[in-house]
Design an enzyme around this catalytic site. Structure first.
Site, mmCIF file in Angstrom:
data_model
loop_
_atom_site.group_PDB
_atom_site.id
_atom_site.type_symbol
_atom_site.label_atom_id
_atom_site.label_comp_id
_atom_site.label_asym_id
_atom_site.label_seq_id
_atom_site.Cartn_x
_atom_site.Cartn_y
_atom_site.Cartn_z
ATOM 1 N N TYR A 154 -16.129 -5.652 7.074
ATOM 2 C CA TYR A 154 -15.116 -6.488 6.407
ATOM 3 C C TYR A 154 -15.579 -7.946 6.386
ATOM 4 O O TYR A 154 -15.555 -8.608 5.331
ATOM 5 C CB TYR A 154 -13.776 -6.360 7.139
ATOM 6 C CG TYR A 154 -12.681 -7.231 6.557
ATOM 7 C CD1 TYR A 154 -12.072 -6.904 5.354
ATOM 8 C CD2 TYR A 154 -12.258 -8.391 7.218
ATOM 9 C CE1 TYR A 154 -11.073 -7.710 4.807
ATOM 10 C CE2 TYR A 154 -11.265 -9.198 6.684
ATOM 11 C CZ TYR A 154 -10.679 -8.849 5.476
ATOM 12 O OH TYR A 154 -9.682 -9.659 4.950
ATOM 13 N N LYS A 158 -16.656 -10.400 3.001
ATOM 14 C CA LYS A 158 -16.054 -11.684 2.620
ATOM 15 C C LYS A 158 -17.097 -12.802 2.659
ATOM 16 O O LYS A 158 -17.054 -13.731 1.845
ATOM 17 C CB LYS A 158 -14.879 -12.010 3.554
ATOM 18 C CG LYS A 158 -13.727 -11.012 3.454
ATOM 19 C CD LYS A 158 -13.062 -11.017 2.082
ATOM 20 C CE LYS A 158 -11.790 -10.190 2.045
ATOM 21 N NZ LYS A 158 -11.116 -10.226 0.748
ATOM 22 N N THR A 189 1.423 -9.287 5.778
ATOM 23 C CA THR A 189 1.447 -8.449 4.568
ATOM 24 C C THR A 189 1.344 -6.987 5.001
ATOM 25 O O THR A 189 1.052 -6.704 6.160
ATOM 26 C CB THR A 189 0.231 -8.763 3.656
ATOM 27 O OG1 THR A 189 -0.948 -8.333 4.351
ATOM 28 C CG2 THR A 189 0.131 -10.225 3.300
HETATM 29 N N1 NAP Z 1 -3.233 -10.119 5.390
HETATM 30 C C1 NAP Z 1 -4.132 -10.834 6.032
HETATM 31 O O1 NAP Z 1 -3.997 -11.148 7.238
HETATM 32 C C2 NAP Z 1 -5.366 -11.307 5.285
HETATM 33 C C3 NAP Z 1 -6.163 -12.259 5.934
HETATM 34 C C4 NAP Z 1 -7.289 -12.741 5.276
HETATM 35 C C5 NAP Z 1 -7.608 -12.266 4.026
HETATM 36 N N2 NAP Z 1 -6.842 -11.323 3.422
HETATM 37 C C6 NAP Z 1 -7.256 -10.864 2.094
HETATM 38 O O2 NAP Z 1 -6.209 -11.058 1.180
HETATM 39 C C7 NAP Z 1 -6.322 -10.105 0.116
HETATM 40 C C8 NAP Z 1 -4.967 -9.455 -0.104
HETATM 41 O O3 NAP Z 1 -4.616 -8.764 1.086
HETATM 42 P P1 NAP Z 1 -3.093 -8.527 1.507
HETATM 43 O O4 NAP Z 1 -2.964 -8.935 2.927
HETATM 44 O O5 NAP Z 1 -2.210 -9.086 0.473
HETATM 45 O O6 NAP Z 1 -3.086 -6.932 1.503
HETATM 46 P P2 NAP Z 1 -2.133 -5.834 0.824
HETATM 47 O O7 NAP Z 1 -0.727 -6.280 0.904
HETATM 48 O O8 NAP Z 1 -2.538 -4.555 1.456
HETATM 49 O O9 NAP Z 1 -2.593 -5.856 -0.701
HETATM 50 C C9 NAP Z 1 -3.867 -5.407 -1.046
HETATM 51 C C10 NAP Z 1 -3.949 -5.319 -2.545
HETATM 52 O O10 NAP Z 1 -5.268 -4.886 -2.875
HETATM 53 C C11 NAP Z 1 -5.174 -3.762 -3.708
HETATM 54 N N3 NAP Z 1 -6.275 -2.810 -3.453
HETATM 55 C C12 NAP Z 1 -6.681 -2.354 -2.259
HETATM 56 N N4 NAP Z 1 -7.676 -1.465 -2.417
HETATM 57 C C13 NAP Z 1 -7.881 -1.365 -3.749
HETATM 58 C C14 NAP Z 1 -8.761 -0.625 -4.574
HETATM 59 N N5 NAP Z 1 -9.665 0.225 -4.078
HETATM 60 N N6 NAP Z 1 -8.693 -0.797 -5.917
HETATM 61 C C15 NAP Z 1 -7.798 -1.638 -6.449
HETATM 62 N N7 NAP Z 1 -6.927 -2.370 -5.730
HETATM 63 C C16 NAP Z 1 -6.982 -2.233 -4.414
HETATM 64 C C17 NAP Z 1 -3.864 -3.101 -3.372
HETATM 65 O O11 NAP Z 1 -3.478 -2.301 -4.465
HETATM 66 P P3 NAP Z 1 -2.570 -0.970 -4.302
HETATM 67 O O12 NAP Z 1 -1.176 -1.473 -4.336
HETATM 68 O O13 NAP Z 1 -2.938 -0.162 -5.495
HETATM 69 O O14 NAP Z 1 -2.961 -0.339 -3.007
HETATM 70 C C18 NAP Z 1 -2.983 -4.310 -3.123
HETATM 71 O O15 NAP Z 1 -2.493 -4.818 -4.337
HETATM 72 C C19 NAP Z 1 -7.405 -9.110 0.534
HETATM 73 O O16 NAP Z 1 -8.587 -9.418 -0.166
HETATM 74 C C20 NAP Z 1 -7.567 -9.394 2.020
HETATM 75 O O17 NAP Z 1 -8.871 -9.093 2.471
HETATM 76 C C21 NAP Z 1 -5.713 -10.840 4.022
#
Ligand code: NAP
Length: 249
Positions: A154, A158, A189
């Site tokens: 992961y 990034k 999230t």
């Molecule tokens: N939450 C944290 O603590 C955190 C911290 C740092 C960075 N991030 C980054 O922020 C971004 C959003 O994460 P989030 O926390 O908002 O997570 P989330 O609520 O799980 O949302 C993830 C999104 O990515 C989509 N996705 C996942 N796998 C996919 C695939 N194979 N093809 C197409 N779409 C896909 C999901 O679509 P579906 O609805 O179709 O599953 C969903 O819309 C990510 O890049 C993550 O790495 C998150």
């Protein structure tokens, strides 16, 4: 003379991946309230509709496509034109001890977190879908440099995205297109909740001086990077981590 806020997105069209959940969903909603027309791009139509129902104003769009299948992208992306911004939030995270990783894990994580945003941007540029002055935002993660236990791939995905972003930003700058990364700490999230079931994230959250971040506060930073307020910001990473990554107490 009427003054408009440089943070507004009136008249702009913004594409958002991962708009069905978490940070992508919060960004889409906030962008609509800042005056943008949004295009919600994702694979799950029902979940995208839930976001759509929370948007402000008419004429938003849903586009359903699987982002990790490169052969589908040419068709998906040929319909986009005159975009003023794009936010790539679709991504996944898995905590896996390094001794347990395998090729499937590496492929799955790199595919959605690194290859997909890179391929999507390539199509946007090749098709001239971005207006002069457009802004691209990659959602990365502070994991790319703090690399917590169990996050080797992961974190690497990034870090790779941030490295590629700096090079792509140079190439698109001749059209005054900007590309920046937005690097969150721990955000509440569905992704975070899923990880919290498997690991002691509480201990890590306790290292964050301001505590766990709500998605709408990552969205406000995305709005800044999309808006004219950040007109001179490119090739940079905006860290929004509640103070997590500065280790001095
Ligand atoms: N939450 C944290 O603590 C955190 C911290 C740092 C960075 N991030 C980054 O922020 C971004 C959003 O994460 P989030 O926390 O908002 O997570 P989330 O609520 O799980 O949302 C993830 C999104 O990515 C989509 N996705 C996942 N796998 C996919 C695939 N194979 N093809 C197409 N779409 C896909 C999901 O679509 P579906 O609805 O179709 O599953 C969903 O819309 C990510 O890049 C993550 O790495 C998150």
């Amino acid at each position: 003379m009427k003054q408009t806020s440089p943070f507004r997105l009136d008249g702009k069209t913004i594409l958002i991946t991962g708009a069905s959940s978490g940070i992508g969903q919060a960004t889409a909603i906030m962008a609509s309230y800042m005056g943008a027309k949004t295009i919600l791009l994702g694979r799950n139509c029902e979940k995208l509709k839930e976001t759509y129902d929370q948007l402000n104003g008419p004429s938003h769009e849903i586009v359903v496509s699987e982002l990790t299948e490169p052969h589908l992208l040419p068709d998906t992306f040929k319909q986009f034109n005159s975009l003023d911004g794009a936010v790539f939030s679709a991504g996944t995270a898995e905590v896996v001890p390094f001794r347990m990783i395998n090729v499937d894990h590496i492929t799955r994580i790199m595919n959605i977190n690194f290859e997909s945003p890179i391929n999507c941007v390539k199509h946007l540029i090749k098709n001239k879908s971005l207006n002069k002055g457009a802004s691209i935002v990659f959602i990365t993660a502070v994991a790319n440099h703090i690399s917590p236990v169990g996050s080797a791939i992961y974190s690497a995905s990034k870090a790779a995205l941030e490295a590629a972003a700096r090079s792509i930003a140079l190439e698109v700058s001749k059209n005054r297109i900007r590309l920046n990364c937005l690097s969150p700490g721990y955000v509440q999230t569905p992704m975070f909740d899923q990880l919290a079931e498997k690991t002691k994230l509480d201990e890590l959250i306790n290292l964050t001086p301001l505590g766990i971040i709500q998605p709408k506060y990552i969205a406000t930073s995305a709005i800044f990077l999309l808006s004219p307020a950040s007109r001179w910001v490119t090739r940079s990473t905006l860290t929004v981590d509640g103070g997590l990554t500065i280790g001095v107490r």
